[in-house]
Motif scaffolding. Sequence first.
Motif, PDB file in Angstrom:
ATOM      1  N   ALA A 193       0.827  -1.212   0.000  1.00 48.08           N
ATOM      2  CA  ALA A 193       0.000   0.000   0.000  1.00 48.08           C
ATOM      3  C   ALA A 193       0.858   1.258   0.000  1.00 48.08           C
ATOM      4  CB  ALA A 193      -0.930  -0.004   1.208  1.00 48.08           C
ATOM      5  N   HIS A 194       2.113   1.169   0.424  1.00 44.54           N
ATOM      6  CA  HIS A 194       2.979   2.345   0.498  1.00 44.54           C
ATOM      7  C   HIS A 194       3.804   2.539  -0.784  1.00 44.54           C
ATOM      8  CE1 HIS A 194       5.338   5.483   2.368  1.00 44.54           C
ATOM      9  NE2 HIS A 194       6.457   4.852   1.992  1.00 44.54           N
ATOM     10  N   CYS A 195       4.559   1.529  -1.205  1.00 44.54           N
ATOM     11  CA  CYS A 195       5.469   1.684  -2.359  1.00 44.54           C
ATOM     12  C   CYS A 195       4.944   1.023  -3.631  1.00 44.54           C
ATOM     13  CB  CYS A 195       6.859   1.148  -2.021  1.00 44.54           C
ATOM     14  SG  CYS A 195       6.908  -0.626  -1.756  1.00 44.54           S
ATOM     15  N   SER A 239       3.951 -10.815   2.884  1.00 44.52           N
ATOM     16  CA  SER A 239       3.487  -9.448   3.173  1.00 44.52           C
ATOM     17  C   SER A 239       3.039  -9.323   4.635  1.00 44.52           C
ATOM     18  CB  SER A 239       2.338  -9.079   2.250  1.00 44.52           C
ATOM     19  OG  SER A 239       1.202  -9.849   2.566  1.00 44.52           O
ATOM     20  N   ILE A 240       3.010  -8.084   5.084  1.00 47.35           N
ATOM     21  CA  ILE A 240       2.495  -7.761   6.413  1.00 47.35           C
ATOM     22  C   ILE A 240       1.107  -7.164   6.211  1.00 47.35           C
ATOM     23  CG2 ILE A 240       2.844  -6.361   8.477  1.00 47.35           C
ATOM     24  CD1 ILE A 240       5.864  -6.418   7.760  1.00 47.35           C
ATOM     25  N   LYS A 241       0.132  -7.807   6.814  1.00 46.53           N
ATOM     26  CA  LYS A 241      -1.256  -7.399   6.572  1.00 46.53           C
ATOM     27  C   LYS A 241      -1.782  -6.622   7.776  1.00 46.53           C
ATOM     28  CE  LYS A 241      -5.719  -9.129   5.250  1.00 46.53           C
ATOM     29  NZ  LYS A 241      -6.576 -10.235   4.939  1.00 46.53           N
ATOM     30  N   GLU A 242      -2.425  -5.524   7.453  1.00 49.30           N
ATOM     31  CA  GLU A 242      -3.115  -4.745   8.483  1.00 49.30           C
ATOM     32  C   GLU A 242      -4.455  -4.327   7.909  1.00 49.30           C
ATOM     33  OE1 GLU A 242      -2.632  -0.552  10.691  1.00 49.30           O
ATOM     34  OE2 GLU A 242      -0.900  -1.869  10.731  1.00 49.30           O
ATOM     35  N   GLY A 243      -5.516  -4.930   8.413  1.00 51.57           N
ATOM     36  CA  GLY A 243      -6.851  -4.707   7.866  1.00 51.57           C
ATOM     37  C   GLY A 243      -6.925  -5.332   6.483  1.00 51.57           C
ATOM     38  N   SER A 244      -7.291  -4.541   5.503  1.00 48.16           N
ATOM     39  CA  SER A 244      -7.350  -5.063   4.130  1.00 48.16           C
ATOM     40  C   SER A 244      -6.125  -4.666   3.319  1.00 48.16           C
ATOM     41  CB  SER A 244      -8.611  -4.530   3.433  1.00 48.16           C
ATOM     42  OG  SER A 244      -8.535  -3.115   3.336  1.00 48.16           O
ATOM     43  N   LEU A 245      -5.174  -3.953   3.953  1.00 48.06           N
ATOM     44  CA  LEU A 245      -3.969  -3.489   3.251  1.00 48.06           C
ATOM     45  C   LEU A 245      -2.788  -4.432   3.508  1.00 48.06           C
ATOM     46  CD1 LEU A 245      -4.248   0.325   4.069  1.00 48.06           C
ATOM     47  CD2 LEU A 245      -4.940  -0.850   1.976  1.00 48.06           C
ATOM     48  N   HIS A 246      -1.910  -4.506   2.527  1.00 42.42           N
ATOM     49  CA  HIS A 246      -0.705  -5.326   2.632  1.00 42.42           C
ATOM     50  C   HIS A 246       0.510  -4.423   2.472  1.00 42.42           C
ATOM     51  CE1 HIS A 246      -2.785  -9.223   2.409  1.00 42.42           C
ATOM     52  NE2 HIS A 246      -3.664  -8.583   1.618  1.00 42.42           N
ATOM     53  N   TYR A 247       1.574  -4.756   3.216  1.00 39.30           N
ATOM     54  CA  TYR A 247       2.815  -3.972   3.174  1.00 39.30           C
ATOM     55  C   TYR A 247       4.000  -4.909   2.956  1.00 39.30           C
ATOM     56  CZ  TYR A 247      -0.234  -0.504   5.270  1.00 39.30           C
ATOM     57  OH  TYR A 247      -1.267   0.357   5.517  1.00 39.30           O
ATOM     58  N   CYS A 248       5.061  -4.349   2.350  1.00 39.62           N
ATOM     59  CA  CYS A 248       6.242  -5.172   2.083  1.00 39.62           C
ATOM     60  C   CYS A 248       7.174  -5.209   3.289  1.00 39.62           C
ATOM     61  CB  CYS A 248       6.985  -4.684   0.839  1.00 39.62           C
ATOM     62  SG  CYS A 248       7.630  -3.011   0.970  1.00 39.62           S
ATOM     63  N   GLU A 260       7.746  -3.716   7.725  1.00 42.10           N
ATOM     64  CA  GLU A 260       7.167  -3.055   8.899  1.00 42.10           C
ATOM     65  C   GLU A 260       7.354  -1.544   8.806  1.00 42.10           C
ATOM     66  OE1 GLU A 260       5.052  -2.736  12.286  1.00 42.10           O
ATOM     67  OE2 GLU A 260       5.409  -4.615  11.228  1.00 42.10           O
ATOM     68  N   ALA A 261       8.464  -1.105   8.222  1.00 41.09           N
ATOM     69  CA  ALA A 261       8.717   0.332   8.091  1.00 41.09           C
ATOM     70  C   ALA A 261       7.673   0.982   7.175  1.00 41.09           C
ATOM     71  CB  ALA A 261      10.119   0.565   7.531  1.00 41.09           C
ATOM     72  N   HIS A 262       7.318   0.327   6.097  1.00 38.56           N
ATOM     73  CA  HIS A 262       6.296   0.877   5.192  1.00 38.56           C
ATOM     74  C   HIS A 262       4.923   0.878   5.859  1.00 38.56           C
ATOM     75  CE1 HIS A 262       8.462   0.552   1.056  1.00 38.56           C
ATOM     76  NE2 HIS A 262       9.117   1.312   1.919  1.00 38.56           N
ATOM     77  N   ARG A 263       4.648  -0.104   6.685  1.00 34.45           N
ATOM     78  CA  ARG A 263       3.367  -0.128   7.399  1.00 34.45           C
ATOM     79  C   ARG A 263       3.267   1.066   8.333  1.00 34.45           C
ATOM     80  NH1 ARG A 263       1.202  -1.322  12.075  1.00 34.45           N
ATOM     81  NH2 ARG A 263       3.143  -1.986  13.021  1.00 34.45           N
ATOM     82  N   GLN A 264       4.369   1.341   9.051  1.00 29.05           N
ATOM     83  CA  GLN A 264       4.375   2.463   9.990  1.00 29.05           C
ATOM     84  C   GLN A 264       4.312   3.806   9.254  1.00 29.05           C
ATOM     85  OE1 GLN A 264       7.856   1.863  12.360  1.00 29.05           O
ATOM     86  NE2 GLN A 264       6.970   0.137  13.482  1.00 29.05           N
ATOM     87  N   GLN A 265       5.035   3.918   8.132  1.00 25.88           N
ATOM     88  CA  GLN A 265       5.028   5.171   7.362  1.00 25.88           C
ATOM     89  C   GLN A 265       3.651   5.443   6.758  1.00 25.88           C
ATOM     90  OE1 GLN A 265       8.140   4.959   4.447  1.00 25.88           O
ATOM     91  NE2 GLN A 265       9.778   5.189   5.963  1.00 25.88           N
ATOM     92  N   HIS A 266       2.964   4.420   6.324  1.00 25.11           N
ATOM     93  CA  HIS A 266       1.658   4.594   5.698  1.00 25.11           C
ATOM     94  C   HIS A 266       0.578   4.998   6.700  1.00 25.11           C
ATOM     95  CE1 HIS A 266      -1.042   4.166   2.297  1.00 25.11           C
ATOM     96  NE2 HIS A 266      -1.903   3.529   3.098  1.00 25.11           N
TER      97      HIS A 266
END
Length: 110
Positions: free
Chosen positions: A80-82, A91-100, A102-108
């Motif tokens: 969702a970020h990059c 992937s790291i999933k939070e809700g319906s979003l996926h991140y590559c 942990e840093a991108h999850r926190q930035q988003h």
Amino acid sequence: MPYPADTSLFFEYIRFDFVTSGAFSYNQAHPPSAYLSIMIKLLSLAILFSLIYFMLKRYRNTVDQPPPPPSVSEDMVQCAHCHIHLPKNESIKEGSLHYCSEAHRQQHQR
């Protein structure tokens, strides 16, 4: 004129005799048709054995190879970020979003 015993069969049949007649002399005991039939038989046997050898070699190579492993397809998701695509299980999933990462999850989330 006697010839040595180690001459080939062909040269035993056709000789060029310079001393006596100056022309070709033929040995009637060994006609060339007999040698030709022997050579044809030997050549056909050699071809037959080589064909059998190469067929068995090809068969053995196909039998010895293991079957290819089945291809496993994985679902791909987008960060969702990059917006990079990566396998869903990495992937790291939070809700319906996926991140590559942990840093991108926190930035988003900011």
